[in-house]
Write an enzyme that holds these catalytic residues in place. Structure first.
Site, PDB file in Angstrom:
ATOM      1  CG  HIS A 144      87.127   9.070  76.000  1.00  0.00           C
ATOM      2  ND1 HIS A 144      86.094   9.318  76.872  1.00  0.00           N
ATOM      3  CD2 HIS A 144      87.162  10.127  75.141  1.00  0.00           C
ATOM      4  CE1 HIS A 144      85.528  10.478  76.561  1.00  0.00           C
ATOM      5  NE2 HIS A 144      86.158  10.992  75.521  1.00  0.00           N
ATOM      6  CB  CYS A 186      85.782   4.312  81.413  1.00  0.00           C
ATOM      7  SG  CYS A 186      84.828   5.606  82.198  1.00  0.00           S
TER       8      CYS A 186
END
Length: 303
Positions: A144, A186
Site C-alpha cells: 500500500h 498507490c
C-alpha cells in the site's frame, strides 16, 4: 492511501479472484466495487527489428561477474492499527517478478510482510554489501502507499529514506552503476477517467580526467502510477503494472534499453487495462505508470 488494487476494501470483506482493487484506506464503507481488468486481445507481433548502433561510451558497463542483486519486498498483510486491508493478488506479482528478474540474471530474494524497521534494515544492509563484482542493483516494493511514502506492515515510511542508502556517497561499490527501484503502490486517491482518442559529446581533453558524480545520479524509479493517483491490482492476476512489466521484460528484457522497455510498459497499461464497476465512481478507470530517471547512460541487461 493506496497501491494497486482496483477496489477500496472493507475490513473483513474478501476480494474475489475477479476483483481489481486499489490499496487505499477504506473510506467508502457502504460498498465493495466489483471490478475486473479488461485486456484487449493480445496480438503478439514480432516487432520489425530496427537496427540501432550501440555506442559503448553512452552505455553502462555490464561486463561484470554478475548482474546484481534484486530485492523484492512483498507486503500483503498489515497490522489492524494501519487500517489497511489484505493485498490479495500480490503473491502472484512477487512470483512473476521473481521468475522474470531471475531469468534476466539477477540474484533475487523475496521478503514478505516487512515492518518499516525491517525494510529500512534490509536495504541498509544491502547497501553496505560489496557490489564490486555486480553491474547494477534492483529493488521492487509491493505494498500500500501514498505519495512519497510506502507501507510496512505496521505503518508508513518515506520512500526516500529507503533509497537514500544507495546514494553515491553512501554506497561506493554501486557508484556509477544503475540503481533500479520498481514501486507498485498507490500515490494518492485520484481516479483517471481516461479520454477517447482517435486512434553530448564526451570531453576527453585530459588524459586522466577527474570528475565528481552527483550523489543522486544513476537512480531509476519506475512507479506503477503518477503522483496523486490510485494504482490497480487484480487479486486473481496481480497488479496491472507488474503484469505489463513482466510481460515486456520476458519479450524484450535482453534486447531493448530500459527506457524503451518501460515506455512499452506504459503503453500496455494505458491501452490494455480498464476497470469496470457497478459503482460509477470506479467504472471505466484507467492508469498510467510513471518513470523518473536519473540514469546517466543507456542500460541494457545484456552486454
Amino acid at each position: 492511501m493506496a497501491d494497486d488494487q482496483g477496489c477500496i476494501e472493507e475490513q473483513g470483506v474478501e476480494d474475489s479472484a475477479n476483483e481489481d482493487s486499489v490499496d487505499a484506506k477504506p473510506d467508502r464503507s457502504s460498498f465493495v466495487p466489483s471490478l475486473f481488468s479488461k485486456k484487449k486481445k493480445n496480438v503478439t507481433m514480432r516487432s520489425i527489428k530496427t537496427t540501432r548502433d550501440r555506442v559503448p561510451t553512452y552505455q553502462y558497463n555490464m561486463n561484470f561477474e554478475k548482474l546484481g542483486k534484486c530485492i523484492i519486498i512483498n507486503n500483503k498483510n498489515f497490522d489492524k492499527v494501519t487500517g489497511m486491508g489484505v493485498r490479495n493478488g500480490t503473491d502472484k506479482d512477487a512470483e512473476a517478478l521473481f521468475k522474470c528478474f531471475r531469468s534476466l540474471g539477477f540474484d533475487v530474494i523475496v521478503y514478505n510482510d516487512c515492518s518499516c524497521a525491517k525494510m529500512q534494515d534490509l536495504l541498509k544492509k544491502a547497501s553496505e554489501e560489496d557490489h564490486t563484482n555486480a553491474a547494477c542493483f534492483a529493488c521492487i516494493l509491493l505494498s500500500h502507499g501514498e505519495e512519497n511514502v510506502i507501507y510496512g506492515k505496521d505503518g508508513v515510511t518515506p520512500i526516500k529514506d529507503l533509497t537514500a542508502h544507495f546514494r553515491g556517497d553512501r554506497c561506493k561499490t554501486l557508484l556509477e552503476k544503475p540503481k533500479l527501484f520498481f514501486i507498485q503502490a498507490c500515490r494518492g486517491t485520484e481516479l483517471d477517467d481516461g479520454i477517447q482518442a482517435d486512434s553530448g559529446p564526451i570531453n576527453d581533453t585530459d588524459a586522466n580526467p577527474r570528475y565528481k558524480i552527483p550523489v543522486e545520479a544513476d537512480f531509476l524509479f519506475a512507479y506503477s502510477t503518477v503522483p496523486g493517483y490510485y494504482s490497480w491490482r487484480s487479486p486473481g492476476r496481480g497488479s496491472w503494472f507488474v503484469q505489463a512489466l513482466c510481460s515486456i521484460l520476458e519479450e524484450h528484457g535482453k534486447d531493448l534499453e530500459i527506457m524503451q522497455i518501460l515506455t512499452r510498459v506504459n503503453d500496455r497499461v494505458a491501452r490494455h487495462f480498464e476497470s469496470q464497476s457497478d459503482d460509477p465512481h470506479f467504472h471505466e478507470k484507467k492508469q498510467i505508470p510513471c518513470v523518473v530517471s536519473m540514469l546517466t547512460k543507456e542500460l541494457y541487461f545484456s552486454q
